[in-house]
Design a protein around this motif. Structure first.
Motif, short mmCIF file in Angstrom:
data_model
loop_
_atom_site.label_atom_id
_atom_site.label_comp_id
_atom_site.label_asym_id
_atom_site.label_seq_id
_atom_site.Cartn_x
_atom_site.Cartn_y
_atom_site.Cartn_z
N ARG A 80 -8.78 105.97 29.36
CA ARG A 80 -8.71 105.68 27.99
C ARG A 80 -7.43 105.24 27.88
N TRP A 81 -7.29 104.00 26.84
CA TRP A 81 -6.26 103.57 26.69
C TRP A 81 -5.26 104.03 25.71
N SER A 117 -1.87 94.64 24.49
CA SER A 117 -3.25 94.50 24.20
C SER A 117 -4.05 95.33 25.42
N GLN A 118 -5.45 95.82 25.07
CA GLN A 118 -6.14 96.25 25.97
C GLN A 118 -6.32 95.22 27.18
N GLU A 119 -6.55 94.05 26.70
CA GLU A 119 -6.83 93.21 28.03
C GLU A 119 -5.64 92.96 28.68
N SER A 150 -16.33 104.14 32.70
CA SER A 150 -16.56 103.63 31.37
C SER A 150 -17.67 102.23 31.44
N SER A 155 -21.18 97.58 25.79
CA SER A 155 -19.90 97.09 25.89
C SER A 155 -19.77 95.62 25.98
N PRO A 172 -11.55 95.74 30.45
CA PRO A 172 -11.51 96.54 29.40
C PRO A 172 -12.74 96.89 28.89
N MET A 174 -15.53 99.08 25.85
CA MET A 174 -15.53 99.76 24.76
C MET A 174 -16.68 100.90 24.68
N ARG A 180 -12.33 104.76 21.45
CA ARG A 180 -13.39 103.68 21.93
C ARG A 180 -12.55 102.76 23.03
N GLN A 181 -11.37 102.66 23.08
CA GLN A 181 -11.09 101.57 24.19
C GLN A 181 -10.72 102.11 25.70
N ARG A 182 -11.44 101.53 26.50
CA ARG A 182 -11.32 102.02 27.74
C ARG A 182 -10.84 101.01 28.88
#
Length: 237
Positions: A80-81, A117-119, A150, A155, A172, A174, A180-182
């Motif tokens: 998880r992020w 960012s998640q990216e 994940s 996603s 990344p 979802m 939600r962010q993984r």
């Protein structure tokens, strides 16, 4: 219904246990034996595990296994992020239940990075995973929707993550529920593991497996990507 009632492909072997404690100990013994064998063969062993609450007993059993943990590299199939201190962090879970005592000598490759960012976090994790030795043991879990790691149905990055010939190691992703962010290892990296194990418990997971075995659409149920390759399933009621 028992796991023996499922029509499993020839490459899939099931192990049935009467309780979660027995499953955890047997799985820990199997994983430790494989890691010892890898260390003897090549001097280093690599273990990739999944997070969540289900593997805690397995982590505790594995932490009691005697082997040269300084020669083991450990990483996560997904994360998880969130920072390690967050209660939903898989890395935090490992540090509480697995990376303790002698196991603390292992090299841990964490997927999480604090980025804008998640990216960006996924790109940094992807570069870090370039240093991951070949995976000797992979222990996966499975959700009721057929996701693993994940790799969630629906996603946005799922098609890229499921490419068998993909070059990305981490993407990344979802999840359909909060958080939600993984970050997830991709299928091409996960499938490269020498030993792949799926650990599941309960009748609901057997129902999910039966549904997965009855179809072929991997995007609908990503666990299907592992059900027609060599796989060991550890199950208890």
């Amino acid at each position: 219904m028992a796991i023996s009632d499922l029509q499993l492909p020839p490459a899939v072997h099931a192990h049935d246990f009467a309780s979660p404690a027995l499953l955890a100990q047997a799985l820990a013994t199997r994983v430790a034996d494989q890691l010892r064998e890898a260390i003897g063969r090549q001097g280093v062993a690599t273990l990739v595990v999944s997070g969540g609450r289900s593997p805690v007993a397995f982590f505790q059993s594995l932490a009691r296994e005697a082997l040269d943990w300084s020669r083991v590299v450990i990483s996560l199939a997904d994360e998880r992020w969130v920072p390690t201190e967050h209660p939903d962090s898989n890395a935090g879970l490992l540090k509480r239940y697995l990376l303790v005592g002698p196991v603390a000598k292992a090299r841990f490759i964490d997927l999480y990075r604090s980025t804008v960012s998640q990216e960006d976090a996924a790109q940094q994790a992807d570069r870090l995973l370039a240093e991951l030795p070949p995976i000797d043991v992979l222990v996966l879990g499975m959700g009721d929707d057929g996701h693993t790691a994940s790799l969630f149905p629906g996603s946005p990055n799922l098609a890229e993550a499921l490419r068998a010939d993909g070059t990305q190691r981490c993407l990344p992703m979802m999840a359909p529920t909060v958080p939600r962010q993984r970050l997830s290892m991709t299928l091409s990296l996960l499938a490269s593991a020498r030993l792949k194990v799926l650990s599941v418990s309960g009748q609901g997971k057997l129902t999910t497996l039966r549904t997965a075995l009855a179809g072929e659409d991997i995007a609908q149920m990503p666990i299907r990507a592992f059900l027609h390759t060599p796989l060991e399933i550890y199950w208890c009621p």
